[in-house]
Design an enzyme around this catalytic site. Structure first.
Site, PDB file in Angstrom:
ATOM      1  N   LYS A  49     -34.205 -11.157 -24.097  1.00  0.00           N
ATOM      2  CA  LYS A  49     -33.485 -12.217 -23.552  1.00  0.00           C
ATOM      3  C   LYS A  49     -32.054 -11.947 -24.118  1.00  0.00           C
ATOM      4  O   LYS A  49     -31.737 -11.419 -25.184  1.00  0.00           O
ATOM      5  CB  LYS A  49     -33.896 -13.590 -24.005  1.00  0.00           C
ATOM      6  CG  LYS A  49     -35.042 -13.751 -22.998  1.00  0.00           C
ATOM      7  CD  LYS A  49     -36.027 -14.859 -23.953  1.00  0.00           C
ATOM      8  CE  LYS A  49     -37.415 -15.049 -23.190  1.00  0.00           C
ATOM      9  NZ  LYS A  49     -38.170 -14.016 -23.261  1.00  0.00           N
ATOM     10  N   GLY A  50     -30.929 -12.388 -23.283  1.00  0.00           N
ATOM     11  CA  GLY A  50     -29.639 -11.968 -23.671  1.00  0.00           C
ATOM     12  C   GLY A  50     -28.754 -10.683 -23.061  1.00  0.00           C
ATOM     13  O   GLY A  50     -27.852 -10.513 -23.324  1.00  0.00           O
ATOM     14  N   CYS A  51     -29.583 -10.139 -22.456  1.00  0.00           N
ATOM     15  CA  CYS A  51     -29.126  -8.624 -21.748  1.00  0.00           C
ATOM     16  C   CYS A  51     -29.198  -9.011 -20.152  1.00  0.00           C
ATOM     17  O   CYS A  51     -29.794  -9.604 -19.533  1.00  0.00           O
ATOM     18  CB  CYS A  51     -30.109  -7.541 -21.903  1.00  0.00           C
ATOM     19  SG  CYS A  51     -30.203  -6.916 -23.622  1.00  0.00           S
ATOM     20  N   GLN A  52     -27.737  -8.479 -19.781  1.00  0.00           N
ATOM     21  CA  GLN A  52     -27.332  -8.686 -18.297  1.00  0.00           C
ATOM     22  C   GLN A  52     -28.554  -7.765 -17.403  1.00  0.00           C
ATOM     23  O   GLN A  52     -28.850  -8.464 -16.518  1.00  0.00           O
ATOM     24  CB  GLN A  52     -26.139  -8.185 -18.231  1.00  0.00           C
ATOM     25  CG  GLN A  52     -25.663  -8.637 -16.744  1.00  0.00           C
ATOM     26  CD  GLN A  52     -24.143  -8.300 -16.598  1.00  0.00           C
ATOM     27  OE1 GLN A  52     -23.592  -7.673 -17.492  1.00  0.00           O
ATOM     28  NE2 GLN A  52     -23.452  -9.284 -15.721  1.00  0.00           N
ATOM     29  N   SER A  53     -28.903  -6.718 -18.085  1.00  0.00           N
ATOM     30  CA  SER A  53     -29.685  -5.779 -17.570  1.00  0.00           C
ATOM     31  C   SER A  53     -31.190  -6.156 -17.926  1.00  0.00           C
ATOM     32  O   SER A  53     -31.234  -6.789 -18.797  1.00  0.00           O
ATOM     33  CB  SER A  53     -29.427  -4.332 -17.686  1.00  0.00           C
ATOM     34  OG  SER A  53     -28.315  -4.224 -17.984  1.00  0.00           O
TER      35      SER A  53
END
Length: 140
Positions: A49-53
Site C-alpha cells: 500500500k502506498g505505491c502508485q504502481s
C-alpha cells in the site's frame, strides 16, 4: 554479506554512472534480474500500500532468515524493489528491522525520484521491516 556491505557495494556500483539516465537504466536492469514472486502471491493482500504502481511483496522465513520475493507492473518500480530485495533478503528479522538504509540517500535516489515514487519506496521499506518484525515474533 552484511546489509551494510551490500549497501556499500550498491553505492560503489552507482558511483560509476555519470548521469541519472544511466542510473535509471541500471535500476531497470536490476529489475529484470529480480527473482520473480510466485504467481500465487500476486494477490491484493501482497500488494504494497502506498505505491502508485502495483508492487507485490512476499516474505518467507527460512533458517532464521527472511527471503523476499517481489514483482511490479512498472519497470522503474520493479528495479527499486529489486534494490530493496538485494539489500534486505537473506538476513535475520533483527538485522532487517534495525538496519539504517543509508544507500537510498547516498546514491541520490530520494532527490531523483518523483514524490509518488519516493513515497512508494518508503512504503516498500516499511512493509519489508513489518514483515521482518512479524516473522520475528511468530518464530520466537
Amino acid at each position: 554479506m552484511s546489509i551494510n556491505a551490500l549497501q556499500d557495494e550498491l553505492i560503489e556500483d552507482f558511483s560509476f554512472f555519470e548521469d541519472w539516465m544511466a542510473k535509471y537504466e541500471y535500476i531497470i536492469q536490476l529489475g529484470k534480474e529480480l527473482p520473480l514472486i510466485d504467481e500465487i502471491y500476486k494477490k491484493p493482500q501482497y500488494l504494497i500500500k502506498g505505491c502508485q504502481s502495483q508492487v507485490w511483496l512476499h516474505a518467507d522465513y527460512v533458517d532464521n532468515r527472511v527471503i523476499f520475493t517481489a514483482d511490479s507492473d512498472a519497470i522503474i518500480t520493479k528495479g527499486l524493489v529489486s534494490l530493496m530485495v538485494k539489500v534486505l533478503s537473506n538476513h535475520t528479522p533483527e538485522e532487517i528491522a534495525n538496519t539504517d538504509l543509508y544507500f537510498i540517500d547516498q546514491i541520490g535516489l530520494k532527490e531523483h525520484l518523483s514524490p509518488t515514487r519516493a513515497n512508494g519506496l518508503l512504503s516498500m521499506v516499511k512493509q519489508m521491516k513489518m514483515y521482518a518484525i512479524a516473522l520475528q515474533s511468530e518464530n520466537k
